[in-house]
Design a protein around this motif. Sequence first.
Motif, mmCIF file in Angstrom:
data_model
loop_
_atom_site.group_PDB
_atom_site.id
_atom_site.type_symbol
_atom_site.label_atom_id
_atom_site.label_comp_id
_atom_site.label_asym_id
_atom_site.label_seq_id
_atom_site.Cartn_x
_atom_site.Cartn_y
_atom_site.Cartn_z
ATOM 1 N N ARG A 1 62.588 -14.511 -20.404
ATOM 2 C CA ARG A 1 62.937 -14.815 -19.008
ATOM 3 C C ARG A 1 61.808 -14.377 -18.081
ATOM 4 O O ARG A 1 61.081 -13.429 -18.378
ATOM 5 N N ILE A 2 61.665 -15.073 -16.962
ATOM 6 C CA ILE A 2 60.770 -14.672 -15.884
ATOM 7 C C ILE A 2 61.632 -14.421 -14.651
ATOM 8 O O ILE A 2 62.393 -15.300 -14.227
ATOM 9 N N TRP A 3 61.529 -13.215 -14.093
ATOM 10 C CA TRP A 3 62.295 -12.847 -12.901
ATOM 11 C C TRP A 3 61.443 -13.141 -11.669
ATOM 12 O O TRP A 3 60.253 -12.793 -11.628
ATOM 13 N N VAL A 4 62.046 -13.746 -10.642
ATOM 14 C CA VAL A 4 61.320 -14.120 -9.431
ATOM 15 C C VAL A 4 62.096 -13.618 -8.215
ATOM 16 O O VAL A 4 63.295 -13.879 -8.082
ATOM 17 N N VAL A 5 61.401 -12.902 -7.338
ATOM 18 C CA VAL A 5 62.022 -12.396 -6.105
ATOM 19 C C VAL A 5 61.084 -12.678 -4.939
ATOM 20 O O VAL A 5 59.863 -12.516 -5.052
ATOM 21 N N ARG A 6 61.669 -13.069 -3.816
ATOM 22 C CA ARG A 6 60.905 -13.347 -2.600
ATOM 23 C C ARG A 6 61.158 -12.261 -1.570
ATOM 24 O O ARG A 6 62.201 -11.602 -1.588
ATOM 25 N N GLY A 7 60.228 -12.130 -0.643
ATOM 26 C CA GLY A 7 60.415 -11.180 0.436
ATOM 27 C C GLY A 7 61.645 -11.489 1.257
ATOM 28 O O GLY A 7 62.344 -10.583 1.737
ATOM 29 N N THR A 8 61.951 -12.790 1.421
ATOM 30 C CA THR A 8 63.143 -13.165 2.177
ATOM 31 C C THR A 8 64.420 -12.746 1.452
ATOM 32 O O THR A 8 65.442 -12.501 2.099
ATOM 33 N N ASP A 9 64.367 -12.650 0.116
ATOM 34 C CA ASP A 9 65.538 -12.159 -0.621
ATOM 35 C C ASP A 9 65.848 -10.709 -0.233
ATOM 36 O O ASP A 9 67.011 -10.332 -0.069
ATOM 37 N N PRO B 1 63.405 -4.524 -5.833
ATOM 38 C CA PRO B 1 62.205 -4.999 -6.522
ATOM 39 C C PRO B 1 60.987 -4.916 -5.606
ATOM 40 O O PRO B 1 61.082 -5.190 -4.402
ATOM 41 N N ALA B 2 59.860 -4.545 -6.173
ATOM 42 C CA ALA B 2 58.610 -4.531 -5.414
ATOM 43 C C ALA B 2 58.079 -5.959 -5.342
ATOM 44 O O ALA B 2 57.836 -6.590 -6.365
ATOM 45 N N VAL B 3 57.945 -6.469 -4.127
ATOM 46 C CA VAL B 3 57.446 -7.828 -3.916
ATOM 47 C C VAL B 3 56.064 -7.736 -3.307
ATOM 48 O O VAL B 3 55.881 -7.201 -2.217
ATOM 49 N N PHE B 4 55.073 -8.256 -4.025
ATOM 50 C CA PHE B 4 53.696 -8.297 -3.533
ATOM 51 C C PHE B 4 53.467 -9.674 -2.926
ATOM 52 O O PHE B 4 53.695 -10.692 -3.564
ATOM 53 N N GLY B 5 53.020 -9.727 -1.676
ATOM 54 C CA GLY B 5 52.887 -11.006 -1.010
ATOM 55 C C GLY B 5 54.242 -11.543 -0.604
ATOM 56 O O GLY B 5 55.164 -10.800 -0.267
ATOM 57 N N ARG B 6 54.382 -12.870 -0.655
ATOM 58 C CA ARG B 6 55.629 -13.510 -0.230
ATOM 59 C C ARG B 6 56.612 -13.674 -1.381
ATOM 60 O O ARG B 6 57.814 -13.673 -1.179
ATOM 61 N N GLN B 7 56.087 -13.822 -2.591
ATOM 62 C CA GLN B 7 56.927 -14.050 -3.764
ATOM 63 C C GLN B 7 56.264 -13.422 -4.970
ATOM 64 O O GLN B 7 55.058 -13.520 -5.154
ATOM 65 N N THR B 8 57.070 -12.769 -5.810
ATOM 66 C CA THR B 8 56.560 -12.098 -7.003
ATOM 67 C C THR B 8 57.369 -12.525 -8.214
ATOM 68 O O THR B 8 58.601 -12.616 -8.148
ATOM 69 N N ALA B 9 56.668 -12.775 -9.313
ATOM 70 C CA ALA B 9 57.304 -13.051 -10.604
ATOM 71 C C ALA B 9 56.882 -11.960 -11.578
ATOM 72 O O ALA B 9 55.737 -11.483 -11.546
ATOM 73 N N TRP B 10 57.812 -11.568 -12.460
ATOM 74 C CA TRP B 10 57.517 -10.507 -13.436
ATOM 75 C C TRP B 10 58.104 -10.875 -14.786
ATOM 76 O O TRP B 10 59.195 -11.444 -14.864
ATOM 77 N N TRP B 11 57.353 -10.585 -15.842
ATOM 78 C CA TRP B 11 57.866 -10.755 -17.199
ATOM 79 C C TRP B 11 57.150 -9.788 -18.130
ATOM 80 O O TRP B 11 56.139 -9.191 -17.768
ATOM 81 N N VAL B 12 57.691 -9.610 -19.312
ATOM 82 C CA VAL B 12 57.086 -8.713 -20.298
ATOM 83 C C VAL B 12 57.018 -9.464 -21.626
ATOM 84 O O VAL B 12 57.933 -10.225 -21.985
ATOM 85 N N MET B 13 55.914 -9.278 -22.354
ATOM 86 C CA MET B 13 55.723 -9.979 -23.620
ATOM 87 C C MET B 13 54.942 -9.084 -24.578
ATOM 88 O O MET B 13 54.412 -8.041 -24.196
ATOM 89 N N ASN B 14 54.888 -9.513 -25.837
ATOM 90 C CA ASN B 14 54.215 -8.719 -26.856
ATOM 91 C C ASN B 14 53.578 -9.638 -27.888
ATOM 92 O O ASN B 14 53.916 -10.821 -27.977
ATOM 93 N N ASP B 15 52.659 -9.085 -28.688
ATOM 94 C CA ASP B 15 51.982 -9.911 -29.691
ATOM 95 C C ASP B 15 52.469 -9.611 -31.112
ATOM 96 O O ASP B 15 51.844 -10.051 -32.082
ATOM 97 N N ALA B 16 53.579 -8.869 -31.240
ATOM 98 C CA ALA B 16 54.058 -8.469 -32.570
ATOM 99 C C ALA B 16 55.350 -9.157 -32.975
ATOM 100 O O ALA B 16 55.904 -8.856 -34.028
ATOM 101 N N GLY B 17 55.831 -10.110 -32.174
ATOM 102 C CA GLY B 17 57.127 -10.711 -32.443
ATOM 103 C C GLY B 17 57.124 -11.851 -33.436
ATOM 104 O O GLY B 17 58.175 -12.408 -33.740
ATOM 105 N N GLY B 18 55.953 -12.223 -33.945
ATOM 106 C CA GLY B 18 55.889 -13.327 -34.896
ATOM 107 C C GLY B 18 54.501 -13.458 -35.479
ATOM 108 O O GLY B 18 53.601 -12.648 -35.209
#
Length: 239
Positions: A49-57, A121-138
């Motif tokens: 998933r990618i989480w997205v939050v805006r300053g207006t939120d 959530p910390a919003v940088f600029g007007r809109q921020t998206a955050w996700w986490v991933m790894n290189d060991a899952g496959g």
Amino acid sequence: MFSTALWVGGRVDGDLRFAGSTYGPWEFWPGPLDASGQTTAARCATLDRIWVVRGTDLSTYAQEGAATTDMAEWPIAWGAPFFIDTDGDGLQGPSEPTQSLDLGDAGYGTRVIDLTAGELPAVFGRQTAWWVMNDAGGEHEWSMEEPLGIEVQATAWAFGDDDTIELNTSTFYRFEVINRTTAPIERVQPGLFIDADLGQFNDDRVGTDSPRQMLVFYNGDEEDEGRDGYGTPPALGID
């Protein structure tokens, strides 16, 4: 931008390790790694998933108490940045520092953001998206190299409400690359694969602006033709 991908290479005990791809198969999977540098299929699926939050939120929540789904589920348990809104205005002020959890911190992996306590959530600029991933899952089927055992916490943001055209037409990315194994990774080299299709891509060119240390994509003639073209030729710079 048609496609971009993070590339990371390095050596573990003298052996080359690598994670990256061009158009697939991908060598990063959703979710974090545990203290031994491992993950599970279930964890990957849960955090796909990618989480997205805006300053207006944030301002809407401060005024009306209504939170978006991504605000209410902002994954601070896995390192997503947040702050404590001590004055309740929905804005992150100078005295409200950005915080994040990591392995070993209380609540890592389990904690839920507490909006009622002022955590936002910390919003940088007007809109921020955050996700986490790894290189060991496959398996690394593109590079055919062994994984490094890295977790990548990614933050992307844009402005869009500033009078400065350079900010309005730019996006920003931060990749925090964390070695979750006990083995040191030596001679680490991060980089980016970039395929920048500028509208009609058949006449694109690429060059460098060395004083700015910038990669530049531009149109090869005076018009960006075709159904997918911009007409007036665009350009794209990557710093």
